[in-house]
Design an enzyme around this catalytic site. Sequence first.
Site, PDB file in Angstrom:
ATOM      1  N   ASP A 128       7.153  16.666  -0.373  1.00 57.27           N
ATOM      2  CA  ASP A 128       7.450  16.100  -1.710  1.00 57.27           C
ATOM      3  C   ASP A 128       8.843  15.478  -2.221  1.00 57.27           C
ATOM      4  O   ASP A 128       8.695  15.062  -3.323  1.00 57.27           O
ATOM      5  CB  ASP A 128       7.039  17.481  -2.515  1.00 57.27           C
ATOM      6  CG  ASP A 128       5.571  17.797  -2.348  1.00 57.27           C
ATOM      7  OD1 ASP A 128       4.689  17.028  -2.183  1.00 57.27           O
ATOM      8  OD2 ASP A 128       5.362  19.022  -3.044  1.00 57.27           O
ATOM      9  N   ARG A 172       2.350  17.702  -6.715  1.00 60.52           N
ATOM     10  CA  ARG A 172       1.943  18.305  -7.957  1.00 60.52           C
ATOM     11  C   ARG A 172       2.737  18.256  -9.240  1.00 60.52           C
ATOM     12  O   ARG A 172       2.243  18.253 -10.244  1.00 60.52           O
ATOM     13  CB  ARG A 172       2.011  19.763  -7.307  1.00 60.52           C
ATOM     14  CG  ARG A 172       0.475  20.384  -6.934  1.00 60.52           C
ATOM     15  CD  ARG A 172       0.622  21.643  -6.630  1.00 60.52           C
ATOM     16  NE  ARG A 172       1.423  21.888  -5.549  1.00 60.52           N
ATOM     17  CZ  ARG A 172       1.211  23.092  -4.738  1.00 60.52           C
ATOM     18  NH1 ARG A 172       0.357  24.105  -5.100  1.00 60.52           N
ATOM     19  NH2 ARG A 172       2.174  23.294  -3.627  1.00 60.52           N
TER      20      ARG A 172
HETATM   21  O1  F6P Z   1       3.927  20.616  -1.400  1.00 56.64           O
HETATM   22  C1  F6P Z   1       3.252  20.012  -0.420  1.00 56.64           C
HETATM   23  C2  F6P Z   1       1.942  19.419  -1.005  1.00 56.64           C
HETATM   24  O2  F6P Z   1       1.249  18.502   0.046  1.00 56.64           O
HETATM   25  C3  F6P Z   1       1.781  19.056  -2.276  1.00 56.64           C
HETATM   26  O3  F6P Z   1       2.053  17.691  -2.380  1.00 56.64           O
HETATM   27  C4  F6P Z   1       0.512  19.263  -2.428  1.00 56.64           C
HETATM   28  O4  F6P Z   1       0.041  19.376  -3.875  1.00 56.64           O
HETATM   29  C5  F6P Z   1      -0.020  20.685  -1.856  1.00 56.64           C
HETATM   30  O5  F6P Z   1       1.223  20.669  -0.893  1.00 56.64           O
HETATM   31  C6  F6P Z   1      -0.869  20.825  -1.344  1.00 56.64           C
HETATM   32  O6  F6P Z   1      -1.355  22.200  -0.829  1.00 56.64           O
HETATM   33  P1  F6P Z   1      -2.376  22.626  -0.047  1.00 56.64           P
HETATM   34  O7  F6P Z   1      -2.390  21.800   1.571  1.00 56.64           O
HETATM   35  O8  F6P Z   1      -2.256  24.088   0.179  1.00 56.64           O
HETATM   36  O9  F6P Z   1      -3.788  22.421  -0.396  1.00 56.64           O
END
Ligand code: F6P
Length: 323
Positions: A128, A172
């Site tokens: 991010d 996010r």
């Molecule tokens: O924080 C890294 C990230 O890839 C964000 O960009 C994304 O919103 C989130 O993790 C997705 O999380 P998960 O892999 O738990 O669905």
Amino acid sequence: MKKIAVLTSGGDSPGMNAAIRAVVRSAVFHDIEVIGVFQGYQGLVDGDFKRLNVRSVAKILGRGGTILKSARCEAFLTVEGRAKAYDNLQKNKIDGLVVIGGNGTFTGALKFYNEFKFPIIGLPGTIDNDLDGTDYTIGFDTATNNVVDAVDKIRDTADSHNRLFFVEVMGRHNGFIALSTGIATGAIAVMTPETGITVDGLVQVLAEGQKSNKTSSIVIVAEGNPSGGAYKLAQEVMQRTDEYDIRITVLGHLQRGGSPSCSDRVLASRLGVEAVESLLTGAVNGMVGVVNDSLVHTPFEKAITNKIDTLKDEVRIARILSI
Ligand code: F6P
């Protein structure tokens, strides 16, 4: 400092393995024993530990993901969970901890340090790029290259059919990935919390593009865009005009996979060595990062504050170059 532990937590990012390798090898170089903790903070709570040596981290430099696995741990959010984690560290005679992760990881690290004064140091491992105290986080470069590669392919088909594509990317709470990749792929608009483009504003931008004879257009949408993700935006545009042949692609987790880029491997290696040396000098309770190509330390409290102001230039550039 005779024995340290290392873990990866939160969403994985390409380059985490390179960081683990750097921590293990620099620790061994300084005669420190290293324990790998599996599944992030969950492994700390459960005592899921394994000793690592220089050979345990052989040939992982170019591998995506994390050999230590990663998780978002509910138990570590509780006082009891953190107390269990502290007990496990004490029982195993561990003197210091390196945590590799993002915002959530450092929020946990800060609480843990405040409660137990346990020497802990963080490495920015997240695609991010939203941590203060480092120009780039480990994984951002690879993830944005993944996006650019995918969008270039989408552009080929979009152009063949004179289509408008909405491509949703991760992020996010911010638009670091969206803005960088929007600039790099020549997007007509980048929809993020920072650009603040409304649906009506977008419709106007698209109309201008059509007037200037654009044959295909890509709108990059950050998943955290306030007026909605790619599906919602596409629907809103369709409700306002039938001018465009619209398609939607959500890139999802492919952004987080794959072999880390050279930049991510070098960044992870520099930061991994610095983390171990910081534990040795007692410069703890913070994150190590690289700013203007120099290693810097930033307290966890500051690292987790959003640095979206740094995106002002990207917002302007994306707009100017999209005409
Ligand atoms: O924080 C890294 C990230 O890839 C964000 O960009 C994304 O919103 C989130 O993790 C997705 O999380 P998960 O892999 O738990 O669905």
